[in-house]
Structure formats: C-alpha cells, structure tokens
Scaffold this motif. Structure first.
Motif, PDB file in Angstrom:
ATOM      1  N   SER A   1      -1.404   3.395   4.141  1.00 20.27           N
ATOM      2  CA  SER A   1      -2.507   2.455   4.335  1.00 20.27           C
ATOM      3  C   SER A   1      -3.143   2.647   5.712  1.00 20.27           C
ATOM      4  CB  SER A   1      -2.011   1.012   4.176  1.00 20.27           C
ATOM      5  OG  SER A   1      -3.059   0.095   4.395  1.00 20.27           O
ATOM      6  N   SER A   2      -2.325   2.688   6.760  1.00 18.99           N
ATOM      7  CA  SER A   2      -2.839   2.882   8.123  1.00 18.99           C
ATOM      8  C   SER A   2      -3.500   4.247   8.270  1.00 18.99           C
ATOM      9  CB  SER A   2      -1.696   2.754   9.136  1.00 18.99           C
ATOM     10  OG  SER A   2      -1.107   1.479   9.085  1.00 18.99           O
ATOM     11  N   PHE A   3      -2.879   5.241   7.676  1.00 12.02           N
ATOM     12  CA  PHE A   3      -3.383   6.614   7.755  1.00 12.02           C
ATOM     13  C   PHE A   3      -4.784   6.707   7.157  1.00 12.02           C
ATOM     14  CE2 PHE A   3      -4.018  10.825   5.974  1.00 12.02           C
ATOM     15  CZ  PHE A   3      -3.586  11.674   6.973  1.00 12.02           C
ATOM     16  N   PHE A   4      -4.965   6.165   5.946  1.00 10.70           N
ATOM     17  CA  PHE A   4      -6.247   6.321   5.277  1.00 10.70           C
ATOM     18  C   PHE A   4      -7.336   5.416   5.840  1.00 10.70           C
ATOM     19  CE2 PHE A   4      -3.689   8.423   1.957  1.00 10.70           C
ATOM     20  CZ  PHE A   4      -4.417   9.606   1.897  1.00 10.70           C
ATOM     21  N   GLN A   5      -6.967   4.278   6.398  1.00 12.25           N
ATOM     22  CA  GLN A   5      -7.970   3.469   7.090  1.00 12.25           C
ATOM     23  C   GLN A   5      -8.567   4.273   8.245  1.00 12.25           C
ATOM     24  OE1 GLN A   5      -6.797  -0.589   8.149  1.00 12.25           O
ATOM     25  NE2 GLN A   5      -5.454  -0.649   6.377  1.00 12.25           N
ATOM     26  N   THR A   6      -7.702   4.998   8.952  1.00 11.05           N
ATOM     27  CA  THR A   6      -8.156   5.812  10.080  1.00 11.05           C
ATOM     28  C   THR A   6      -8.975   7.008   9.614  1.00 11.05           C
ATOM     29  OG1 THR A   6      -6.206   5.172  11.359  1.00 11.05           O
ATOM     30  CG2 THR A   6      -7.374   7.152  12.063  1.00 11.05           C
ATOM     31  N   VAL A   7      -8.496   7.694   8.576  1.00  7.21           N
ATOM     32  CA  VAL A   7      -9.186   8.883   8.084  1.00  7.21           C
ATOM     33  C   VAL A   7     -10.571   8.523   7.559  1.00  7.21           C
ATOM     34  CG1 VAL A   7      -9.156  10.642   6.272  1.00  7.21           C
ATOM     35  CG2 VAL A   7      -7.113  10.234   7.630  1.00  7.21           C
ATOM     36  N   LYS A   8     -10.688   7.369   6.893  1.00  9.66           N
ATOM     37  CA  LYS A   8     -12.001   6.957   6.389  1.00  9.66           C
ATOM     38  C   LYS A   8     -12.984   6.724   7.537  1.00  9.66           C
ATOM     39  CE  LYS A   8     -10.709   3.648   3.534  1.00  9.66           C
ATOM     40  NZ  LYS A   8     -10.856   2.566   2.524  1.00  9.66           N
ATOM     41  N   ASN A   9     -12.482   6.296   8.679  1.00  4.55           N
ATOM     42  CA  ASN A   9     -13.354   6.151   9.853  1.00  4.55           C
ATOM     43  C   ASN A   9     -13.917   7.508  10.270  1.00  4.55           C
ATOM     44  OD1 ASN A   9     -12.855   3.402   9.983  1.00  4.55           O
ATOM     45  ND2 ASN A   9     -11.186   3.605  11.457  1.00  4.55           N
ATOM     46  N   PHE A  10     -13.077   8.548  10.141  1.00  2.62           N
ATOM     47  CA  PHE A  10     -13.550   9.900  10.464  1.00  2.62           C
ATOM     48  C   PHE A  10     -14.678  10.315   9.526  1.00  2.62           C
ATOM     49  CE2 PHE A  10     -13.715  14.367   9.480  1.00  2.62           C
ATOM     50  CZ  PHE A  10     -13.826  14.958  10.728  1.00  2.62           C
ATOM     51  N   TYR A  11     -14.516  10.061   8.220  1.00  2.00           N
ATOM     52  CA  TYR A  11     -15.554  10.454   7.258  1.00  2.00           C
ATOM     53  C   TYR A  11     -16.869   9.725   7.548  1.00  2.00           C
ATOM     54  CZ  TYR A  11     -11.514  12.203   4.630  1.00  2.00           C
ATOM     55  OH  TYR A  11     -10.374  12.856   4.245  1.00  2.00           O
ATOM     56  N   ASP A  12     -16.770   8.443   7.890  1.00  2.12           N
ATOM     57  CA  ASP A  12     -17.976   7.685   8.249  1.00  2.12           C
ATOM     58  C   ASP A  12     -18.655   8.328   9.464  1.00  2.12           C
ATOM     59  OD1 ASP A  12     -17.571   5.832   6.219  1.00  2.12           O
ATOM     60  OD2 ASP A  12     -16.476   4.426   7.510  1.00  2.12           O
ATOM     61  N   LEU A  13     -17.834   8.693  10.435  1.00  2.00           N
ATOM     62  CA  LEU A  13     -18.346   9.267  11.684  1.00  2.00           C
ATOM     63  C   LEU A  13     -18.995  10.632  11.437  1.00  2.00           C
ATOM     64  CD1 LEU A  13     -18.243   8.229  14.611  1.00  2.00           C
ATOM     65  CD2 LEU A  13     -16.250   9.688  14.978  1.00  2.00           C
ATOM     66  N   ASP A  14     -18.327  11.464  10.654  1.00  2.00           N
ATOM     67  CA  ASP A  14     -18.873  12.799  10.381  1.00  2.00           C
ATOM     68  C   ASP A  14     -20.159  12.693   9.559  1.00  2.00           C
ATOM     69  OD1 ASP A  14     -19.052  15.543  10.435  1.00  2.00           O
ATOM     70  OD2 ASP A  14     -17.648  15.874   8.800  1.00  2.00           O
ATOM     71  N   ASN A  15     -20.193  11.756   8.619  1.00  2.00           N
ATOM     72  CA  ASN A  15     -21.400  11.540   7.819  1.00  2.00           C
ATOM     73  C   ASN A  15     -22.590  11.180   8.716  1.00  2.00           C
ATOM     74  OD1 ASN A  15     -22.480  11.232   4.993  1.00  2.00           O
ATOM     75  ND2 ASN A  15     -22.935   9.176   5.771  1.00  2.00           N
ATOM     76  N   GLN A  16     -22.342  10.316   9.711  1.00  2.00           N
ATOM     77  CA  GLN A  16     -23.392   9.912  10.655  1.00  2.00           C
ATOM     78  C   GLN A  16     -23.769  11.070  11.583  1.00  2.00           C
ATOM     79  OE1 GLN A  16     -21.570   6.593  12.649  1.00  2.00           O
ATOM     80  NE2 GLN A  16     -21.260   5.460  10.729  1.00  2.00           N
ATOM     81  N   TYR A  17     -22.766  11.840  11.980  1.00  2.00           N
ATOM     82  CA  TYR A  17     -22.959  12.968  12.900  1.00  2.00           C
ATOM     83  C   TYR A  17     -23.899  14.017  12.289  1.00  2.00           C
ATOM     84  CZ  TYR A  17     -21.537  16.957  15.870  1.00  2.00           C
ATOM     85  OH  TYR A  17     -21.504  18.036  16.725  1.00  2.00           O
ATOM     86  N   ILE A  18     -23.671  14.319  11.011  1.00  2.00           N
ATOM     87  CA  ILE A  18     -24.509  15.308  10.311  1.00  2.00           C
ATOM     88  C   ILE A  18     -25.957  14.816  10.230  1.00  2.00           C
ATOM     89  CG2 ILE A  18     -24.899  16.479   8.104  1.00  2.00           C
ATOM     90  CD1 ILE A  18     -21.813  16.312   7.692  1.00  2.00           C
TER      91      ILE A  18
END
Length: 364
Positions: free
Chosen positions: A178-195
C-alpha cells in the motif's frame, strides 16, 4: 477475428497464415478448455487470494523448502509454484501452438479457445490503460523503447533485475504494498506532468538520474527510494542478487511482460513454456482508494490485453481460435498420433499415464 477449428490440419493452416502475415514478430499461445469470460491468472480470481499473495508465496516456501533448492531468484520460485498449481500472477503461454491446442481440447464441457500474445504492446490498449489512470502522456515513455533491442519493457529474462524486483514485490506485506504504490503513483503523476510541461522523457536520463544529487523535478522520488517499503523490497531482492542497486524504473511496474524461463523440469521443456507476468494494478493495494473487486479484475484483464493480438482491420476484436466442443475429442486423438498427449505434456505424472492406458482399452 474468430477462427473455428475442426481438425489439427485446419489449425496448422490457420497458424501458418498468421505467421506468414506477421513475419518478424514473436507469438505466444495459450489454450483454455472452456469459453471463460477472461484470461486472468489464478491469483486474480478471488479477492482473498490476491490479498494473501505474500502469504501464499511464503507458506509454500516454508512448507517444502527442498523443492526450491535449485531456484536462484524469486521469479524462479514463483514459476515453480505456478507449475504446482499455487495461484500466482503468472499466465502460462507456449511458443508451440500445438501445445496450446492440446490445452484447449483436453477437457471442459464447452468450446475450447486458443489466444495469441506478442511481446510488443498494442498501443491502443496501452493508451487506454494509461488514460483511465490519468497518465495519458506516459505512453511517450513506452513508444521511445518500442523496437529497441537494448531495452524492451514487454519481454524479460527470468534472471533480470526487473523480474527479481517485481517477483520480490509479491512477497511484501499488504501494508508495504500500500505504501509502495501510493508513492509510485505520485511518480506517474509527476512524470505525466513533466512530459506535458517540458516535452521531455524521464527515461532518457534514467542512468544519470540516480547519481544526480540534485534531481530537480524528480528529487522527491529519490528520497522515496530510501523509505521503508522500498528498502524492504531491495533487501528481499538482494538475498538472491546481492549486486542489485537500490533503484528501480517505475515504468516497468505497470505493464505486462513475456518472461523467458529456465526449464526446470521435463514438463516445462516439453510444453515449451514461458509466462505472461501480469503487473500489479496498484489500486487494489492502495488502502486510501476504494475500488470494487470487479474493477480490479477488469483492469488486470486490460493489462493482459496490452499484449493480446488484435485484428488490424478491427482493432477491438481479438484474434483467437475456437474449437467447438464436438471437435475436441477427435482433435485430442489427432494430437496423440503426433506425440502430443498427456504422457508428453505431463511426463512426471505416472498416475495420468496409467489412466491413459486404461482409457485406451476402455474405448475399444
């Protein structure tokens, strides 16, 4: 397109047509002896099984440790568990279409089915999966690697660091997942915005990123890699591969993969087997998100469909072979004449061999 199969020669002709029309591509086949509503692996067929994936893995390991003495990685252990019918996130596939045909006709009351998979993504399905999660820009990360021999998100070796990390993730507790995927999803949000903002791809700087103390836009993710859920995952992976570094590529985690394996038995060798590894959907472990289990199943199936073969003229229609129930027994007998029978498929199952001999004379 649905192809109706009545004989083995009919099936071989259809496969030859498929291969000739798609030269330069790798195909993998899966047979199911009934017309099921999905092609989900066993772990996804019951919520309690998925919730206890770590316990299933660890309990089997503790119950019969000698069985796993020759296994060098957690992925090999998972593959052996699947071999002995423990529910896992692995889907059996074969490079041999006749093996898939055998599994499609060996039993069941309804029609048999053979599905075809590739180790290249269907971009429509990949895009649909990413769009549903609000990460539509991430598809550019995957397009960058398509066709490259140096890196393929969708085909892996069982001994790769990526598969060691993902199979080790299956052994983590629900709380850590649960903790792992909450963090990883933040990365996907960030990369989506970065692109969208910079028109750049994180993966282009992957190798320098982890050595850069000032990672700028993605600095927070470097800090996340030092939190307990990530450190526990790295610790688990290092038990088998001490050289694994404390880093990972989150883009690997949300896509399915064809995984080549070490053939650990005559059965695996005869079946010419590989696995389709179904990724972690993520929301099923995020305790902050309420999601119906039927939605978890749908998303898992969508992930599998990313590697399914679809018709070029009808992009929402899968290519598959249907074997009507009345032709299953004759086709099974034809396959036996070609040497593909229960004795070949299950060479260590002596009870099944005895049953075959009995049925041979009962059928006279």
């Amino acid at each position: 397109m649905i192809h109706e199969i009545k004989t083995v020669s009919n099936y071989i002709q259809e496969i030859e047509h498929l291969l000739n029309a798609n030269q330069g591509h790798n195909f993998y086949f899966r047979g199911q002896d009934d017309a099921f509503s999905n092609t989900l692996p066993p772990i996804f067929r019951n919520r309690r099984l998925l919730d206890n994936e770590d316990n299933l893995f660890n309990d089997f390991l503790m119950t019969d440790p000698q069985l796993f003495e020759k296994c060098r990685t957690n992925f090999e252990r998972m593959a052996l568990m699947e071999h002995y019918h423990l529910p896992t996130r692995l889907l059996d596939v074969s490079t041999n279409p006749l093996i898939a045909l055998f599994f499609a006709v060996k039993g069941g009351q309804g029609n048999g089915e053979v599905y075809i998979y590739k180790d290249e993504p269907n971009l429509n399905k990949l895009g649909q999966m990413l769009d549903e999660r609000g990460w539509h820009n991430l598809i550019e990360e995957y397009k960058l690697k398509i066709g490259l021999t140096s890196h393929n998100y969708f085909k892996k070796n069982a001994f790769s660091n990526e598969m060691q990390l993902e199979s080790s993730l299956a052994r983590q507790s629900m709380a850590d997942k649960s903790s792992f995927f909450q963090t990883v999803k933040n990365f996907y949000d960030l990369d989506n915005q970065y692109i969208a903002k910079y028109h750049k791809l994180w993966s282009r700087s992957y190798f320098s990123y982890f050595n850069d103390k000032d990672s700028g836009y993605f600095a927070e993710f470097q800090k996340d890699l030092k939190t307990l859920p990530f450190l526990r995952l790295f610790e688990e992976a290092k038990r088998d591969i001490p050289s694994i570094e404390n880093k990972l590529n989150p883009l690997e985690l949300i896509v399915p993969k064809i995984v080549t394996i070490k053939l650990m038995s005559r059965r695996m060798e005869n079946q010419q087997g590989l696995f389709l590894f179904v990724p972690f959907v993520s929301d099923e472990y995020d305790q902050s998100v309420k999601v119906k289990y039927s939605e978890v199943e749908r998303r898992a199936q969508l992930n599998i469909d990313i590697l399914s073969l679809y018709r070029k003229d009808k992009p929402n229609e899968k290519e598959k072979y249907i074997i009507p129930a009345k032709y299953k027994r004759p086709i099974l007998d034809e396959l036996a004449k070609l040497g593909i029978d229960y004795g070949f498929i299950y060479p260590e199952d002596h009870a099944k061999k005895a049953e075959m001999i009995k049925e041979k004379y009962l059928g006279l």
